[in-house]
Design a protein around this motif. Sequence first.
Motif, PDB file in Angstrom:
ATOM      1  N   GLU A  58      86.737 -20.296  42.082  1.00  9.17           N
ATOM      2  CA  GLU A  58      86.542 -21.670  42.541  1.00  9.17           C
ATOM      3  C   GLU A  58      85.361 -21.750  43.516  1.00  9.17           C
ATOM      4  OE1 GLU A  58      88.951 -25.460  44.412  1.00  9.17           O
ATOM      5  OE2 GLU A  58      89.924 -23.511  44.414  1.00  9.17           O
ATOM      6  N   LYS A  59      85.273 -20.794  44.421  1.00  5.03           N
ATOM      7  CA  LYS A  59      84.154 -20.778  45.373  1.00  5.03           C
ATOM      8  C   LYS A  59      82.824 -20.613  44.645  1.00  5.03           C
ATOM      9  CE  LYS A  59      82.495 -18.431  49.500  1.00  5.03           C
ATOM     10  NZ  LYS A  59      82.732 -17.375  50.487  1.00  5.03           N
ATOM     11  N   LEU A  60      82.767 -19.711  43.669  1.00  2.83           N
ATOM     12  CA  LEU A  60      81.550 -19.513  42.878  1.00  2.83           C
ATOM     13  C   LEU A  60      81.182 -20.776  42.105  1.00  2.83           C
ATOM     14  CD1 LEU A  60      82.154 -15.931  41.423  1.00  2.83           C
ATOM     15  CD2 LEU A  60      80.423 -16.601  43.095  1.00  2.83           C
ATOM     16  N   ALA A  61      82.185 -21.432  41.540  1.00  8.91           N
ATOM     17  CA  ALA A  61      81.940 -22.663  40.781  1.00  8.91           C
ATOM     18  C   ALA A  61      81.375 -23.756  41.684  1.00  8.91           C
ATOM     19  CB  ALA A  61      83.223 -23.140  40.111  1.00  8.91           C
ATOM     20  N   ARG A  62      81.895 -23.867  42.889  1.00  9.56           N
ATOM     21  CA  ARG A  62      81.381 -24.866  43.829  1.00  9.56           C
ATOM     22  C   ARG A  62      79.925 -24.573  44.203  1.00  9.56           C
ATOM     23  NH1 ARG A  62      85.294 -28.014  46.834  1.00  9.56           N
ATOM     24  NH2 ARG A  62      87.357 -27.640  45.984  1.00  9.56           N
ATOM     25  N   GLN A  63      79.598 -23.297  44.405  1.00 10.26           N
ATOM     26  CA  GLN A  63      78.222 -22.922  44.729  1.00 10.26           C
ATOM     27  C   GLN A  63      77.279 -23.265  43.579  1.00 10.26           C
ATOM     28  OE1 GLN A  63      78.640 -18.753  45.568  1.00 10.26           O
ATOM     29  NE2 GLN A  63      79.275 -19.082  47.697  1.00 10.26           N
ATOM     30  N   GLU A  64      77.697 -22.939  42.351  1.00  8.20           N
ATOM     31  CA  GLU A  64      76.876 -23.237  41.179  1.00  8.20           C
ATOM     32  C   GLU A  64      76.741 -24.747  40.976  1.00  8.20           C
ATOM     33  OE1 GLU A  64      75.043 -21.182  39.188  1.00  8.20           O
ATOM     34  OE2 GLU A  64      75.550 -19.737  40.752  1.00  8.20           O
ATOM     35  N   ALA A  65      77.810 -25.482  41.243  1.00  8.12           N
ATOM     36  CA  ALA A  65      77.768 -26.936  41.109  1.00  8.12           C
ATOM     37  C   ALA A  65      76.784 -27.550  42.099  1.00  8.12           C
ATOM     38  CB  ALA A  65      79.163 -27.525  41.315  1.00  8.12           C
ATOM     39  N   LYS A  66      76.769 -27.049  43.325  1.00 10.43           N
ATOM     40  CA  LYS A  66      75.819 -27.546  44.326  1.00 10.43           C
ATOM     41  C   LYS A  66      74.388 -27.316  43.879  1.00 10.43           C
ATOM     42  CE  LYS A  66      78.771 -26.902  48.348  1.00 10.43           C
ATOM     43  NZ  LYS A  66      78.990 -26.113  49.575  1.00 10.43           N
ATOM     44  N   LYS A  67      74.109 -26.115  43.365  1.00 12.17           N
ATOM     45  CA  LYS A  67      72.761 -25.811  42.874  1.00 12.17           C
ATOM     46  C   LYS A  67      72.376 -26.766  41.740  1.00 12.17           C
ATOM     47  CE  LYS A  67      73.251 -20.875  43.453  1.00 12.17           C
ATOM     48  NZ  LYS A  67      73.216 -19.604  42.728  1.00 12.17           N
ATOM     49  N   LEU A  68      73.291 -26.929  40.801  1.00 16.14           N
ATOM     50  CA  LEU A  68      73.030 -27.775  39.643  1.00 16.14           C
ATOM     51  C   LEU A  68      72.814 -29.238  40.061  1.00 16.14           C
ATOM     52  CD1 LEU A  68      72.827 -28.059  36.568  1.00 16.14           C
ATOM     53  CD2 LEU A  68      75.308 -28.312  36.522  1.00 16.14           C
ATOM     54  N   LEU A  69      73.670 -29.749  40.927  1.00 14.81           N
ATOM     55  CA  LEU A  69      73.533 -31.140  41.375  1.00 14.81           C
ATOM     56  C   LEU A  69      72.247 -31.363  42.151  1.00 14.81           C
ATOM     57  CD1 LEU A  69      77.215 -31.960  42.361  1.00 14.81           C
ATOM     58  CD2 LEU A  69      75.927 -32.890  40.430  1.00 14.81           C
ATOM     59  N   ASN A  70      71.843 -30.389  42.964  1.00 10.03           N
ATOM     60  CA  ASN A  70      70.566 -30.505  43.693  1.00 10.03           C
ATOM     61  C   ASN A  70      69.387 -30.552  42.737  1.00 10.03           C
ATOM     62  OD1 ASN A  70      71.541 -30.648  46.322  1.00 10.03           O
ATOM     63  ND2 ASN A  70      71.622 -28.424  46.540  1.00 10.03           N
ATOM     64  N   GLN A  71      69.411 -29.722  41.709  1.00 12.18           N
ATOM     65  CA  GLN A  71      68.329 -29.734  40.719  1.00 12.18           C
ATOM     66  C   GLN A  71      68.282 -31.053  39.963  1.00 12.18           C
ATOM     67  OE1 GLN A  71      68.762 -26.280  38.233  1.00 12.18           O
ATOM     68  NE2 GLN A  71      68.504 -24.873  39.932  1.00 12.18           N
ATOM     69  N   VAL A  72      69.439 -31.571  39.614  1.00  8.97           N
ATOM     70  CA  VAL A  72      69.501 -32.859  38.912  1.00  8.97           C
ATOM     71  C   VAL A  72      68.992 -33.969  39.817  1.00  8.97           C
ATOM     72  CG1 VAL A  72      71.065 -34.590  37.947  1.00  8.97           C
ATOM     73  CG2 VAL A  72      71.341 -32.178  37.332  1.00  8.97           C
ATOM     74  N   ALA A  73      69.413 -33.975  41.064  1.00  8.35           N
ATOM     75  CA  ALA A  73      69.006 -35.030  42.012  1.00  8.35           C
ATOM     76  C   ALA A  73      67.498 -35.045  42.206  1.00  8.35           C
ATOM     77  CB  ALA A  73      69.708 -34.825  43.354  1.00  8.35           C
ATOM     78  N   GLU A  74      66.873 -33.877  42.223  1.00  6.64           N
ATOM     79  CA  GLU A  74      65.425 -33.803  42.383  1.00  6.64           C
ATOM     80  C   GLU A  74      64.673 -34.432  41.202  1.00  6.64           C
ATOM     81  OE1 GLU A  74      64.410 -29.736  43.048  1.00  6.64           O
ATOM     82  OE2 GLU A  74      65.353 -29.675  45.023  1.00  6.64           O
ATOM     83  N   GLN A  75      65.304 -34.414  40.046  1.00  4.70           N
ATOM     84  CA  GLN A  75      64.635 -34.920  38.844  1.00  4.70           C
ATOM     85  C   GLN A  75      64.951 -36.370  38.533  1.00  4.70           C
ATOM     86  OE1 GLN A  75      64.872 -32.259  35.473  1.00  4.70           O
ATOM     87  NE2 GLN A  75      65.092 -30.496  36.827  1.00  4.70           N
ATOM     88  N   LEU A  76      65.869 -36.956  39.259  1.00  2.00           N
ATOM     89  CA  LEU A  76      66.201 -38.375  39.023  1.00  2.00           C
ATOM     90  C   LEU A  76      65.195 -39.297  39.674  1.00  2.00           C
ATOM     91  CD1 LEU A  76      70.074 -38.455  39.411  1.00  2.00           C
ATOM     92  CD2 LEU A  76      68.760 -38.644  37.330  1.00  2.00           C
TER      93      LEU A  76
END
Length: 76
Positions: A58-76
């Motif tokens: 769960e901790k790893l998934a949250r870390q990966e989700a943060k990375k993914l959401l940050n990358q998506v936010a930068e491209q919006l």
Amino acid sequence: MPIKLDDTKFALDDHAPLGKLWGRLLIEVVDTETEIRQTVHLEVLLENGERINFLQYEKLARQEAKKLLNQVAEQL
């Protein structure tokens, strides 16, 4: 629209390619002004480690989700 994190749910799914796992996060947020709830469903691919317990996944998934959401936010 100021939001606050209301709840998260986590699940693991072993139906992923190449012996990996899907970490599934269901994230509920609330608009603090209108009290309108929104849900984000996010799946991240995790390495399948034999000595990792559920909470570590769960901790790893949250870390990966943060990375993914940050990358998506930068491209919006």
